[in-house]
Scaffold this motif. Structure first.
Motif, PDB file in Angstrom:
ATOM      1  N   ARG A  94      17.899  10.328  49.579  1.00 46.82           N
ATOM      2  CA  ARG A  94      17.090   9.472  50.459  1.00 46.82           C
ATOM      3  C   ARG A  94      15.764   9.111  49.786  1.00 46.82           C
ATOM      4  NH1 ARG A  94      16.694   5.798  54.342  1.00 46.82           N
ATOM      5  NH2 ARG A  94      15.086   6.242  55.860  1.00 46.82           N
ATOM      6  N   LEU A  95      15.109  10.086  49.173  1.00 43.57           N
ATOM      7  CA  LEU A  95      13.880   9.802  48.440  1.00 43.57           C
ATOM      8  C   LEU A  95      14.133   8.810  47.312  1.00 43.57           C
ATOM      9  CD1 LEU A  95      12.175  13.298  48.131  1.00 43.57           C
ATOM     10  CD2 LEU A  95      11.281  11.302  49.327  1.00 43.57           C
ATOM     11  N   PHE A  96      15.223   9.019  46.586  1.00 45.21           N
ATOM     12  CA  PHE A  96      15.578   8.104  45.496  1.00 45.21           C
ATOM     13  C   PHE A  96      15.803   6.695  46.031  1.00 45.21           C
ATOM     14  CE2 PHE A  96      18.700   6.099  42.701  1.00 45.21           C
ATOM     15  CZ  PHE A  96      18.048   6.203  41.479  1.00 45.21           C
ATOM     16  N   TRP A  97      16.514   6.582  47.137  1.00 48.79           N
ATOM     17  CA  TRP A  97      16.784   5.268  47.729  1.00 48.79           C
ATOM     18  C   TRP A  97      15.482   4.595  48.171  1.00 48.79           C
ATOM     19  CZ3 TRP A  97      16.201   3.376  52.774  1.00 48.79           C
ATOM     20  CH2 TRP A  97      16.753   2.115  52.989  1.00 48.79           C
ATOM     21  N   LEU A  98      14.610   5.348  48.828  1.00 51.22           N
ATOM     22  CA  LEU A  98      13.338   4.780  49.280  1.00 51.22           C
ATOM     23  C   LEU A  98      12.448   4.383  48.101  1.00 51.22           C
ATOM     24  CD1 LEU A  98      12.577   7.170  52.261  1.00 51.22           C
ATOM     25  CD2 LEU A  98      13.196   4.745  52.403  1.00 51.22           C
ATOM     26  N   ALA A  99      12.472   5.159  47.034  1.00 48.68           N
ATOM     27  CA  ALA A  99      11.660   4.844  45.860  1.00 48.68           C
ATOM     28  C   ALA A  99      12.203   3.654  45.086  1.00 48.68           C
ATOM     29  CB  ALA A  99      11.583   6.058  44.942  1.00 48.68           C
TER      30      ALA A  99
END
Length: 153
Positions: A94-99
């Motif tokens: 999720r962090l990767f997707w948001l970043a």
């Protein structure tokens, strides 16, 4: 001139069978898989990897200096099971997707790039080290990620 006699060059180009970190990690994974299968979904409990490994390691690793996993994913699979590992990977994903989303303001581009790169680096380092085990590093990293998330959103 024999460059192999230079300690730095020799260390980078030759592998000592007695101190082979890659082989040791591969054996650690191989020997941990049966332990993970015994408690596949729930695991043995957070922080128990060194205890479980010391009790069940093979005779070849009886005198190893370390009882740590040197791999966050292996450690989490053993300690908190498949449920905990999937939840952790979901958070990282999720962090990767948001970043990786597009930047709204041009001035945010450097922060966005550092955020994105730090997640990739963390993901890769977690394969070879206990990143979650270093509490002060984690406090700082998760605080910075939270700050970047708040700023980006």
């Amino acid at each position: 001139i024999n460059l192999q006699k230079n300690t730095l060059v020799g260390r980078l180009t030759m592998r000592s069978e007695e101190a082979d970190s890659v082989a040791w990690r591969q054996e650690l994974i191989t020997e941990s898989i049966p332990l993970i299968r015994r408690q596949l979904f729930a695991g043995y409990g957070y922080g128990t990897f060194p205890l479980i490994w010391e009790d069940h390691r093979s005779k070849a690793h009886l005198y190893d200096d370390s009882a740590e996993a040197h791999n966050d994913y292996l450690r989490l699979a053993l300690e908190v099971g498949l449920v905990g590992l999937v939840a952790y990977l979901f958070v990282l994903g999720r962090l990767f997707w948001l970043a990786s989303r597009p930047v709204h303001r041009e001035s945010d581009q450097p922060k966005h790039l550092f955020f994105f790169a730090s997640i990739i680096v963390f993901f890769l380092l977690s394969v070879t080290d206990n990143m979650l085990h270093h509490t002060p590093v984690m406090w700082w990293l998760w605080a910075v990620w939270g700050m970047w998330m708040a700023d980006i959103n």
